[in-house]
Design an enzyme around this catalytic site. Structure first.
Site, PDB file in Angstrom:
ATOM      1  N   CYS A 173     -10.356  -8.627   1.152  1.00 30.40           N
ATOM      2  CA  CYS A 173     -10.203 -10.444   1.504  1.00 30.40           C
ATOM      3  C   CYS A 173     -11.328 -11.004   2.743  1.00 30.40           C
ATOM      4  CB  CYS A 173      -8.832 -10.628   1.827  1.00 30.40           C
ATOM      5  SG  CYS A 173      -7.447  -9.625   1.444  1.00 30.40           S
TER       6      CYS A 173
ATOM      7  N   GLN B 136       0.616  -1.356  -0.071  1.00 34.20           N
ATOM      8  CA  GLN B 136      -0.185   0.280  -0.155  1.00 34.20           C
ATOM      9  C   GLN B 136       0.926   1.316  -0.337  1.00 34.20           C
ATOM     10  OE1 GLN B 136      -3.309   0.304  -0.074  1.00 34.20           O
ATOM     11  NE2 GLN B 136      -3.672  -1.701  -0.082  1.00 34.20           N
TER      12      GLN B 136
ATOM     13  N   HIS C  90      -1.065  -4.410  -9.338  1.00 29.91           N
ATOM     14  CA  HIS C  90      -1.966  -3.796  -9.910  1.00 29.91           C
ATOM     15  C   HIS C  90      -2.365  -2.790  -8.109  1.00 29.91           C
ATOM     16  CE1 HIS C  90      -4.840  -5.984  -5.836  1.00 29.91           C
ATOM     17  NE2 HIS C  90      -3.552  -6.926  -6.013  1.00 29.91           N
TER      18      HIS C  90
HETATM   19  C1  LIG Z   1      -3.102  -6.463  -1.750  1.00 35.22           C
HETATM   20  C2  LIG Z   1      -1.960  -6.464  -0.773  1.00 35.22           C
HETATM   21  C3  LIG Z   1      -1.473  -7.797  -0.913  1.00 35.22           C
HETATM   22  C4  LIG Z   1      -1.748  -8.568  -1.409  1.00 35.22           C
HETATM   23  O1  LIG Z   1      -1.357  -8.491  -3.209  1.00 35.22           O
HETATM   24  P1  LIG Z   1      -1.883  -9.247  -3.952  1.00 35.22           P
HETATM   25  O2  LIG Z   1      -0.426  -8.603  -5.375  1.00 35.22           O
HETATM   26  O3  LIG Z   1      -2.779  -8.799  -4.765  1.00 35.22           O
HETATM   27  O4  LIG Z   1      -1.739 -10.698  -3.835  1.00 35.22           O
HETATM   28  C5  LIG Z   1      -0.675  -7.740   0.556  1.00 35.22           C
HETATM   29  N1  LIG Z   1      -0.569  -6.843   1.407  1.00 35.22           N
HETATM   30  C6  LIG Z   1      -0.645  -5.430   1.314  1.00 35.22           C
HETATM   31  C7  LIG Z   1      -0.359  -4.957   2.166  1.00 35.22           C
HETATM   32  C8  LIG Z   1      -2.386  -5.158   0.098  1.00 35.22           C
HETATM   33  O5  LIG Z   1      -2.684  -4.171  -0.037  1.00 35.22           O
END
Ligand SMILES: *Cc1c(COP(=O)(O)O)cnc(C)c1O
Length: 389
Positions: A325, A179, A201
């Site tokens: 999630c 993030q 993403h």
């Molecule tokens: C979205 C997220 C993930 C997971 O990343 P993906 O690419 O969706 O597997 C892990 N940690 C944090 C803090 C996230 O926001």
């Protein structure tokens, strides 16, 4: 109907320039980067360029960048890879109660394999105390993993200070910066981290590709065995379109950093203002200042978060209750509970995360829409009507 996407912490739209470069590596330079012929060399050039761009974004050397299948895989690689590599040195891992499930569930799984774990508490703002990290480290500690910024409430952790403590004690330090990247200035040397996860993403890149930064000299046991890809750190033919897409997204994140952050902060603050004007008895969750510029997490008292989400969706507004999630489960967010927020307040929580295309008009529309929804839901709520004022 107007549509407003306020869930950029869950995923972001892919930038058109990212799509363009990915398209090129699917239609033109589609070779296997491991092949020695010209088709292979063209694809290899794309991967190399992307590696340099990601490295530039976080102040790393290109050789320290390992491409993965996303943020979750990067977290798994950092934690399991360290646990297996250092199992003869120790069996203790330290993390926090507010980590993403990609970290928490990985550490919990390792506990079943015989490792021991400490889950550090957080304060009312969701912040870890570096002193707690220092006190939790023992001679058998092999890894500390604390996120750079929280995906639900946006709280920014004192990562540089925690990294300094770990370095002094000779303990490896990993941070999940999925993030934080693109929203906070991230320099692996200034932070002093050994391992850092990021994901494409969340920064206007494609899904299914990420990076683990691995400081030179830090050894990990690989999760995947096979060919000698990624310097034997992650076997499998490189997902070239995704990787070049991440490279372009990283380049844009670096070049547009200041303007994006300024924009996020401006519309996020406007959004909070519009909501506070229209909705009585609403609280901010997370830290008032040490938070991601795009994150708003609030609790509307006497109203269910899920009901607000469904009603907002009917007005074309996409928000989230806690993390994507866990939505669908009725348990309130583990992050809000760890912050000591009572169940009933946590149940009324909403996360709104703005992005590059969020406008001032959007904030007015969302403030008014949420106001109408909350008025309606509260009118039907016995708790609201019976509340003590
Ligand atoms: C979205 C997220 C993930 C997971 O990343 P993906 O690419 O969706 O597997 C892990 N940690 C944090 C803090 C996230 O926001």
């Amino acid at each position: 109907m107007r549509r407003v996407y306020l869930d950029h912490a869950a995923t972001t739209p892919v930038h058109p320039e990212v799509v363009e470069v990915m398209r090129h590596y699917m239609l033109q330079d589609w070779g296997n980067p491991s092949s020695i012929h010209s088709f292979g060399r063209e694809a290899r050039a794309g991967v190399d360029e992307a590696r340099a761009k990601v490295a530039a974004l976080i102040g790393a050397d290109p050789e320290e960048i390992v491409f993965t299948g996303g943020g979750t895989e990067a977290d798994n690689m950092a934690i399991k890879g360290t646990a297996w590599e250092l199992r003869n040195k120790g069996d203790h891992i330290i993390t926090s109660a507010v980590e993403h499930h990609a970290v928490l569930h990985t550490v919990e799984w390792l506990e079943k394999q015989g490792f021991r774990a400490t889950y550090l508490p957080v304060d009312e703002y969701g912040m870890v105390d570096p002193g707690d990290v220092e006190r939790a480290i023992t001679s058998s500690t092999i890894l500390v993993s604390i996120m750079a910024a929280n995906n639900e409430v946006g709280t920014v952790q004192p990562v540089a200070e925690i990294a300094r403590i770990c370095r002094e004690k000779g303990v490896r330090f990993h941070t999940d910066a999925v993030q934080a990247v693109g929203q906070l200035p991230i320099d692996v040397h200034a932070l002093g981290v050994d391992l850092l996860s990021l994901s494409a993403h969340k920064i206007y890149g494609p899904k299914g590709v990420g990076v683990l930064y691995v400081r030179r000299g830090v050894r990990l046991t690989p999760l995947l065995h096979g060919g000698a890809h990624e310097r034997k750190r992650r076997a499998g033919t490189e997902g070239v379109p995704g990787i070049v897409g991440l490279g372009k997204a990283a380049e844009l994140a670096r070049l547009q950093f200041d303007q994006r952050v300024e924009h996020y902060r401006r519309v996020r603050d406007l959004l909070w203002e519009r909501i506070r004007e229209r909705v009585p008895e609403v609280r901010l969750n997370g830290h008032p200042t040490e938070r991601l510029p795009n994150n708003l997490n609030l609790s509307v008292l006497y109203v269910e978060g899920e009901s607000m989400l469904l009603n907002l969706d009917m007005k074309g507004i996409a928000a989230s209750s806690g993390s994507a999630c866990t939505s669908g489960s009725l348990e309130p967010s583990h992050v809000l509970l760890a912050m000591g927020i009572p169940h009933e307040v946590a149940h009324g929580s909403l996360r709104m995360t703005v992005g590059v295309s969020t406008t001032e008009e959007d904030t007015a529309y969302v403030g008014e829409s949420l106001g109408e929804i909350v008025d309606r839901l509260r009118a039907m709520s016995p708790l609201w009507n019976a509340r003590v004022r």
